[in-house]
Scaffold this motif. Structure first.
Motif, PDB file in Angstrom:
ATOM      1  N   LEU A  36       0.981  -1.119  -0.022  1.00 48.32           N
ATOM      2  CA  LEU A  36       0.151   0.537  -0.065  1.00 48.32           C
ATOM      3  C   LEU A  36       0.907   1.184   0.005  1.00 48.32           C
ATOM      4  O   LEU A  36       0.952   2.499  -0.869  1.00 48.32           O
ATOM      5  N   GLY A  37       2.177   1.375   0.759  1.00 46.40           N
ATOM      6  CA  GLY A  37       2.469   2.457   0.351  1.00 46.40           C
ATOM      7  C   GLY A  37       1.857   3.307   1.220  1.00 46.40           C
ATOM      8  O   GLY A  37       1.076   3.266   2.508  1.00 46.40           O
ATOM      9  N   ASN A  38       2.774   4.625   0.741  1.00 42.21           N
ATOM     10  CA  ASN A  38       1.865   5.650   1.692  1.00 42.21           C
ATOM     11  C   ASN A  38       1.803   5.759   2.957  1.00 42.21           C
ATOM     12  O   ASN A  38       0.816   6.269   3.245  1.00 42.21           O
ATOM     13  N   LYS A 161      -5.510   8.139  -9.849  1.00 48.25           N
ATOM     14  CA  LYS A 161      -4.288   8.392  -9.692  1.00 48.25           C
ATOM     15  C   LYS A 161      -2.898   7.628  -9.809  1.00 48.25           C
ATOM     16  O   LYS A 161      -1.656   8.278  -8.708  1.00 48.25           O
ATOM     17  N   ASP A 162      -3.361   6.428  -9.203  1.00 46.32           N
ATOM     18  CA  ASP A 162      -1.891   5.907  -9.372  1.00 46.32           C
ATOM     19  C   ASP A 162      -1.842   5.828  -7.970  1.00 46.32           C
ATOM     20  O   ASP A 162      -1.128   5.156  -7.521  1.00 46.32           O
ATOM     21  N   LYS A 163      -2.602   5.602  -7.213  1.00 49.11           N
ATOM     22  CA  LYS A 163      -2.303   5.958  -5.605  1.00 49.11           C
ATOM     23  C   LYS A 163      -3.218   4.473  -4.945  1.00 49.11           C
ATOM     24  O   LYS A 163      -4.613   4.690  -5.724  1.00 49.11           O
ATOM     25  N   LEU A 190      -7.207  -3.546   9.074  1.00 50.50           N
ATOM     26  CA  LEU A 190      -7.545  -1.800   9.238  1.00 50.50           C
ATOM     27  C   LEU A 190      -5.952  -1.275   9.025  1.00 50.50           C
ATOM     28  O   LEU A 190      -5.186  -1.480   9.101  1.00 50.50           O
ATOM     29  N   VAL A 191      -6.149  -0.189   8.063  1.00 53.74           N
ATOM     30  CA  VAL A 191      -5.148   0.585   7.695  1.00 53.74           C
ATOM     31  C   VAL A 191      -5.053   1.916   8.465  1.00 53.74           C
ATOM     32  O   VAL A 191      -5.788   2.757   8.260  1.00 53.74           O
ATOM     33  N   SER A 192      -3.908   2.703   8.894  1.00 52.69           N
ATOM     34  CA  SER A 192      -4.318   3.846   9.454  1.00 52.69           C
ATOM     35  C   SER A 192      -3.289   4.511   8.811  1.00 52.69           C
ATOM     36  O   SER A 192      -2.139   4.272   8.313  1.00 52.69           O
ATOM     37  N   ARG A 193      -2.766   5.918   9.574  1.00 55.35           N
ATOM     38  CA  ARG A 193      -2.234   6.917   8.698  1.00 55.35           C
ATOM     39  C   ARG A 193      -1.006   7.077   9.992  1.00 55.35           C
ATOM     40  O   ARG A 193      -0.239   7.704   9.557  1.00 55.35           O
ATOM     41  N   ASN A 194      -0.926   6.431  11.215  1.00 57.43           N
ATOM     42  CA  ASN A 194       0.272   6.838  11.958  1.00 57.43           C
ATOM     43  C   ASN A 194       0.793   5.856  12.932  1.00 57.43           C
ATOM     44  O   ASN A 194      -1.105   4.517  12.892  1.00 57.43           O
ATOM     45  N   GLN A 195       1.362   5.285  13.394  1.00 53.82           N
ATOM     46  CA  GLN A 195       1.410   4.158  14.505  1.00 53.82           C
ATOM     47  C   GLN A 195       0.622   4.016  15.884  1.00 53.82           C
ATOM     48  O   GLN A 195       0.339   2.655  16.404  1.00 53.82           O
ATOM     49  N   LYS A 196       0.448   5.622  15.926  1.00 55.46           N
ATOM     50  CA  LYS A 196      -0.134   5.499  17.099  1.00 55.46           C
ATOM     51  C   LYS A 196      -1.908   4.803  16.933  1.00 55.46           C
ATOM     52  O   LYS A 196      -2.168   3.588  17.952  1.00 55.46           O
ATOM     53  N   TYR A 197      -2.547   5.579  16.031  1.00 52.61           N
ATOM     54  CA  TYR A 197      -3.373   4.082  15.175  1.00 52.61           C
ATOM     55  C   TYR A 197      -3.508   3.047  15.366  1.00 52.61           C
ATOM     56  O   TYR A 197      -4.270   1.877  15.575  1.00 52.61           O
ATOM     57  N   LYS A 198      -2.347   2.192  14.947  1.00 55.81           N
ATOM     58  CA  LYS A 198      -2.136   0.932  15.089  1.00 55.81           C
ATOM     59  C   LYS A 198      -1.466   0.696  15.901  1.00 55.81           C
ATOM     60  O   LYS A 198      -2.515  -0.917  16.564  1.00 55.81           O
ATOM     61  N   ASP A 199      -1.698   1.188  16.853  1.00 56.74           N
ATOM     62  CA  ASP A 199      -1.152   0.469  18.516  1.00 56.74           C
ATOM     63  C   ASP A 199      -2.431   0.688  19.102  1.00 56.74           C
ATOM     64  O   ASP A 199      -2.410  -0.328  19.682  1.00 56.74           O
TER      65      ASP A 199
END
Length: 366
Positions: A36-38, A161-163, A190-199
């Motif tokens: 997924l990258g980004n 748009k290639d994302k 679940l895909v989060s934008r930061n480590q805090k949400y993942k934790d």
């Protein structure tokens, strides 16, 4: 199955990690984060529905909060709103992607604001693998400062748009249920934008167990973690994802060639070059008032030849469960539902299968 799933499952047995801990889970999450990258942070869970529920928890959705949800979707997009005793507000589709209509979305937001409460979240969907109108919806989200939960349960491998789909929301969801383009038997992320949400997601998904020497719990948690066996299947499936997408798109080209000169049948297609669909399912709508060429007659013709077709998702605002909730739009999704049909779309369709499908369609037209 792609072939290597058994190898990863055997690894789990050999190391005696078969439940909700083990290297397969970590590796599966890592592979998905790289894919997924980004700036993606992935938490592997027991289902896509569980991922949507955790997303609502992470955004502090509580009783009587408004959550805006696309009406044209599977019920799993909306049920978690009720888990939280929140209030779903349903929004119509637009005709190009069959996904969230920006105009109806803004009408719904304005309604909520007039009630004195800003919506806590907007749940977008990329239906049947087709990306939603990302630029338009994100602009509205940012302008009103309402976070997006991106339901890409059906859209792994699709891009805008290639994302990749699954990277546009503040929190995003993908499903690996048995009917998806790849599977873990049952599961999601679940895909989060930061480590805090993942934790925080991992904490809630493992019964909200606090980091103490003994079992200590201060809030409600859930048994939502993916098993190491399921993650092993996922690792093997990720190795064949590219080929699965290619096969689904070949199926679409097959139907496109058949229907290119049909006046009354429209094949659901990408609306422009910015959109790349995995074509998880190939769907059609039947237009006009020809009493012979109807979705029911076509479905019957396929069934008589032992070929399954299915109706499109029945919109949520038309479901008995949700009929009391507000709906904004002109019932575009209801009209699509009335006219639409899902055609055979599996990656294992053979040339013989396609010949049979083609002959049935030709005979139906004549």
């Amino acid at each position: 199955m792609g072939g290597n799933e058994l190898k990863y499952i055997q690894d789990a047995f050999d190391t005696n990690w078969i439940s909700q801990y083990g290297s397969n889970i970590n590796e599966f999450e890592s592979v998905l984060e790289n894919y997924l990258g980004n700036n993606s942070f992935v938490t592997a869970l027991s289902s896509g529905t569980a991922a949507i529920h955790l997303a609502l928890r992470l955004l502090n959705v509580e009783e009587d909060d408004f959550v805006i949800c696309q009406s044209f979707t599977f019920v799993a997009s909306a049920n978690p709103v009720l888990y939280q005793k929140a209030i779903p507000v349903f929004v119509d589709s637009e005709t190009s992607t069959w996904n969230l209509c920006p105009n109806a979305l803004e009408d719904a937001i304005k309604y909520c604001l007039k009630q004195g409460k800003k919506p806590k979240a907007i749940i977008t969907v990329s239906l049947y693998g087709m990306p939603f109108m990302v630029d338009e919806i994100l602009e509205i989200s940012r302008r009103y400062e309402i976070p997006i939960i991106e339901d890409s349960a059906e859209a792994l491998g699709s891009t805008y748009k290639d994302k990749p789909c699954g990277t546009f929301g503040d929190l995003s969801v993908t499903s690996f249920n048995g009917n998806k383009i790849i599977t873990t038997s049952g599961g999601g992320i679940l895909v989060s934008r930061n480590q805090k949400y993942k934790d925080e997601a991992l904490y809630l998904a493992t019964q909200a167990k606090e980091n103490r020497k003994y079992y200590s719990h201060s809030e409600v948690g859930y048994n939502y973690r993916m098993s190491n066996i399921s993650a092993g299947i996922g690792r093997g499936q990720m190795e064949v994802l590219k080929g699965r997408i290619s096969k689904r798109r070949e199926n679409h080209d097959f139907y496109k060639e058949i229907f290119k000169n049909w006046e009354n049948i429209n094949l659901f297609e990408e609306p422009g070059k910015d959109f790349f669909s995995n074509y998880w399912l190939n769907t059609i709508t039947i237009e006009g008032n020809n009493i012979e060429i109807t979705k029911e007659n076509l479905k019957r013709n396929f069934s008589e030849n032992n070929i399954e077709t299915r109706y499109l998702w029945k919109p949520m605002h038309l479901q008995p469960l949700f009929e009391k909730y507000k709906f904004f739009g002109s019932n575009v999704c209801g009209i699509i539902f009335d006219r639409g049909l899902c055609l055979p779309s599996g990656t294992n369709l053979t040339d013989g299968d396609k010949d049979k499908i083609r002959n049935i369609l030709i005979s139906f037209r004549s």
